[in-house]
Design an enzyme around this catalytic site. Structure first.
Site, mmCIF file in Angstrom:
data_model
loop_
_atom_site.group_PDB
_atom_site.id
_atom_site.type_symbol
_atom_site.label_atom_id
_atom_site.label_comp_id
_atom_site.label_asym_id
_atom_site.label_seq_id
_atom_site.Cartn_x
_atom_site.Cartn_y
_atom_site.Cartn_z
ATOM 1 N N GLU A 6 -82.724 -40.367 20.689
ATOM 2 C CA GLU A 6 -82.073 -41.249 20.385
ATOM 3 C C GLU A 6 -81.942 -41.090 18.699
ATOM 4 O O GLU A 6 -83.127 -40.863 18.017
ATOM 5 C CB GLU A 6 -82.480 -42.743 20.605
ATOM 6 C CG GLU A 6 -81.510 -43.661 19.875
ATOM 7 C CD GLU A 6 -81.770 -44.923 20.682
ATOM 8 O OE1 GLU A 6 -81.422 -45.266 21.974
ATOM 9 O OE2 GLU A 6 -81.816 -45.936 19.796
ATOM 10 N N TYR A 62 -75.127 -47.641 17.143
ATOM 11 C CA TYR A 62 -73.907 -48.204 16.608
ATOM 12 C C TYR A 62 -74.378 -49.190 15.351
ATOM 13 O O TYR A 62 -74.620 -50.388 15.745
ATOM 14 C CB TYR A 62 -73.200 -48.807 17.632
ATOM 15 C CG TYR A 62 -71.894 -49.225 17.118
ATOM 16 C CD1 TYR A 62 -70.859 -48.125 17.051
ATOM 17 C CD2 TYR A 62 -71.415 -50.291 16.765
ATOM 18 C CE1 TYR A 62 -69.617 -48.204 16.747
ATOM 19 C CE2 TYR A 62 -70.059 -50.446 16.005
ATOM 20 C CZ TYR A 62 -69.060 -49.647 16.313
ATOM 21 O OH TYR A 62 -67.752 -49.554 15.823
HETATM 22 P P1 FAD Z 1 -76.142 -59.217 26.285
HETATM 23 O O1 FAD Z 1 -76.400 -58.559 27.535
HETATM 24 O O2 FAD Z 1 -74.745 -59.788 26.172
HETATM 25 O O3 FAD Z 1 -77.301 -60.463 26.237
HETATM 26 C C1 FAD Z 1 -77.427 -61.268 25.166
HETATM 27 C C2 FAD Z 1 -78.041 -62.545 25.348
HETATM 28 O O4 FAD Z 1 -77.035 -63.281 25.901
HETATM 29 C C3 FAD Z 1 -79.282 -62.495 26.376
HETATM 30 O O5 FAD Z 1 -80.215 -63.415 25.944
HETATM 31 C C4 FAD Z 1 -78.612 -62.602 27.628
HETATM 32 O O6 FAD Z 1 -79.573 -63.058 28.487
HETATM 33 C C5 FAD Z 1 -77.648 -63.823 27.283
HETATM 34 N N1 FAD Z 1 -76.142 -63.900 28.270
HETATM 35 C C6 FAD Z 1 -75.583 -62.707 28.882
HETATM 36 N N2 FAD Z 1 -74.721 -62.902 29.276
HETATM 37 C C7 FAD Z 1 -74.720 -64.382 29.582
HETATM 38 C C8 FAD Z 1 -73.889 -65.337 29.867
HETATM 39 N N3 FAD Z 1 -72.753 -65.046 30.683
HETATM 40 N N4 FAD Z 1 -73.924 -66.652 29.691
HETATM 41 C C9 FAD Z 1 -75.216 -66.980 29.023
HETATM 42 N N5 FAD Z 1 -76.145 -66.153 28.462
HETATM 43 C C10 FAD Z 1 -75.825 -64.729 28.636
HETATM 44 N N6 FAD Z 1 -78.189 -53.093 18.799
HETATM 45 C C11 FAD Z 1 -77.442 -52.463 17.498
HETATM 46 O O7 FAD Z 1 -76.752 -53.087 16.754
HETATM 47 N N7 FAD Z 1 -76.808 -51.320 17.841
HETATM 48 C C12 FAD Z 1 -77.308 -50.449 18.999
HETATM 49 O O8 FAD Z 1 -76.894 -49.001 19.181
HETATM 50 C C13 FAD Z 1 -78.373 -50.882 19.788
HETATM 51 N N8 FAD Z 1 -78.672 -50.147 20.786
HETATM 52 C C14 FAD Z 1 -79.629 -50.719 21.664
HETATM 53 C C15 FAD Z 1 -79.977 -50.075 22.764
HETATM 54 C C16 FAD Z 1 -81.094 -50.610 23.655
HETATM 55 C C17 FAD Z 1 -81.420 -49.695 24.826
HETATM 56 C C18 FAD Z 1 -81.470 -51.748 23.588
HETATM 57 C C19 FAD Z 1 -82.175 -52.562 24.487
HETATM 58 C C20 FAD Z 1 -81.009 -52.555 22.418
HETATM 59 C C21 FAD Z 1 -80.036 -52.220 21.573
HETATM 60 N N9 FAD Z 1 -79.530 -52.785 20.435
HETATM 61 C C22 FAD Z 1 -78.750 -52.537 19.432
HETATM 62 C C23 FAD Z 1 -79.954 -54.489 20.373
HETATM 63 C C24 FAD Z 1 -78.768 -55.301 21.021
HETATM 64 O O9 FAD Z 1 -77.679 -55.291 20.562
HETATM 65 C C25 FAD Z 1 -79.421 -56.575 20.821
HETATM 66 O O10 FAD Z 1 -80.656 -56.837 21.522
HETATM 67 C C26 FAD Z 1 -78.683 -57.810 21.285
HETATM 68 O O11 FAD Z 1 -79.089 -59.094 20.683
HETATM 69 C C27 FAD Z 1 -78.173 -58.012 22.510
HETATM 70 O O12 FAD Z 1 -77.365 -57.191 23.206
HETATM 71 P P2 FAD Z 1 -77.059 -57.091 24.872
HETATM 72 O O13 FAD Z 1 -75.990 -55.930 25.068
HETATM 73 O O14 FAD Z 1 -78.361 -56.884 25.407
HETATM 74 O O15 FAD Z 1 -76.270 -58.445 25.056
#
Ligand code: FAD
Length: 290
Positions: free
Chosen positions: A17, A49
């Site tokens: 990455e 991103y």
């Molecule tokens: P989600 O899956 O939307 O979850 C976020 C929170 O909301 C969680 O607590 C979940 O339990 C909760 N949630 C989900 N759906 C619901 C619902 N329907 N109702 C209520 N609660 C809900 N960040 C960056 O800025 N750029 C990157 O490139 C980046 N790459 C990453 C790569 C990996 C492998 C990982 C693990 C993280 C990365 N991150 C990155 C960090 C990430 O953006 C953050 O951790 C962010 O806070 C959560 O993103 P997510 O897509 O997991 O969110």
């Protein structure tokens, strides 16, 4: 090539990455790191991103370099938290034009001072996944958190939402970094009980300096096993020793995962081809590029 196809292969896979630069003046430097890492022939490469201090502006340019110059399967991250739906659509179109087939669909961290979500924004990653699916034949990944996402009330609540995300048609998951493999093994057991059966790529971060460690723990609240803490305490003041110990620790974690049946490991190589190179050399009899 789609990552879902790569993950079906039995052979051991390693991916790397990178993150985009803060400004255009550093773009060539990051592209050079891409080319050096591509020479190691990882199974795929990913570009974040706007994470790790970079900006989202160059994600597509770097993905293009990985895919169309280096000819390595490419995963472009895409977050939606600070964009309107129209802005996200524009990025998806640019990725399509660059023939990028794989997107890691993320919500991103909610900025402290933001009014979120505005009416034309996505609220959770699962909404973004549904939209990307409707816009083309993409292979879509999602993030998962073996120690629970920091915002979630509990691990089981987080798993409920993870299940929704996978059901939104997510093809694979990549884990947040962890420093104790037992956390990953326990997590996999919980996923099985929840009937989450998509491939889960284990994310490993080689920690090569003490400042990096402090930042990681403050951001993600990772649990640090005593064995790891001892390394940081002993070598924090000696950069060369800390680097060597961090690479050895990550190598050992990867070997343990592979020995226990994990076939693909994603390495958070953080624009450091030298670190990636040492890990790949340490695993030269274990990972054989296709
Ligand atoms: P989600 O899956 O939307 O979850 C976020 C929170 O909301 C969680 O607590 C979940 O339990 C909760 N949630 C989900 N759906 C619901 C619902 N329907 N109702 C209520 N609660 C809900 N960040 C960056 O800025 N750029 C990157 O490139 C980046 N790459 C990453 C790569 C990996 C492998 C990982 C693990 C993280 C990365 N991150 C990155 C960090 C990430 O953006 C953050 O951790 C962010 O806070 C959560 O993103 P997510 O897509 O997991 O969110």
């Amino acid at each position: 090539m789609k990552i879902s196809e790569i993950l079906k292969e039995d052979a051991v896979g390693l991916s790397c990455e990178l993150f985009p630069p803060k400004s255009g003046s550093q773009l060539d430097h990051v592209k050079e790191a891409v080319r050096e890492m591509a020479a190691l022939r990882p199974s795929y490469m990913s570009i974040t991103y706007g994470a790790s201090g970079g900006t989202s502006a160059y994600t597509v340019d770097i993905a293009d370099e990985m895919r169309n110059v280096c000819h390595i399967p490419t995963l472009a991250h895409l977050t939606c938290v600070s964009s309107t739906r129209e802005q996200v659509d524009a990025v998806i179109e640019r990725l399509k034009e660059a023939n990028i087939e794989n997107i890691l669909a993320l919500r991103g961290d909610i900025p402290a001072d933001a009014d979120f979500p505005l009416p034309n924004q996505y609220r959770y990653a699962c909404e973004l996944i549904e939209d990307i699916k409707s816009r083309g034949d993409f292979c879509i990944g999602g993030a998962c958190y073996p120690e629970g996402h920091p915002e979630a009330g509990s691990i089981s609540e987080d798993l409920e939402h993870l299940k929704e995300k996978v059901d939104a048609d997510c093809d694979f998951l990549t884990t947040q970094m962890f420093f104790d493999n037992n956390i990953y093994y326990n997590f996999m057991y919980r996923l099985l009980k929840k009937n989450i059966t998509v491939p889960v790529v284990a994310g490993i971060m080689p920690v090569t300096n003490a400042a990096q460690m402090k930042r990681i723990v403050s951001l993600s609240g990772n649990l640090l096993p005593p064995r790891f803490k001892a390394i940081v305490e002993r070598f924090a003041e000696d950069p060369a020793a800390m680097r060597q110990a961090g690479i050895a620790y990550a190598t050992e974690q990867i070997i343990d995962l592979i020995a226990n049946g994990v076939s693909h490991v994603h390495i958070y190589t953080m624009n450091k081809p030298d670190v990636a190179g040492e890990i790949f050399r340490n695993l030269s009899e274990i990972y054989k590029p296709a």
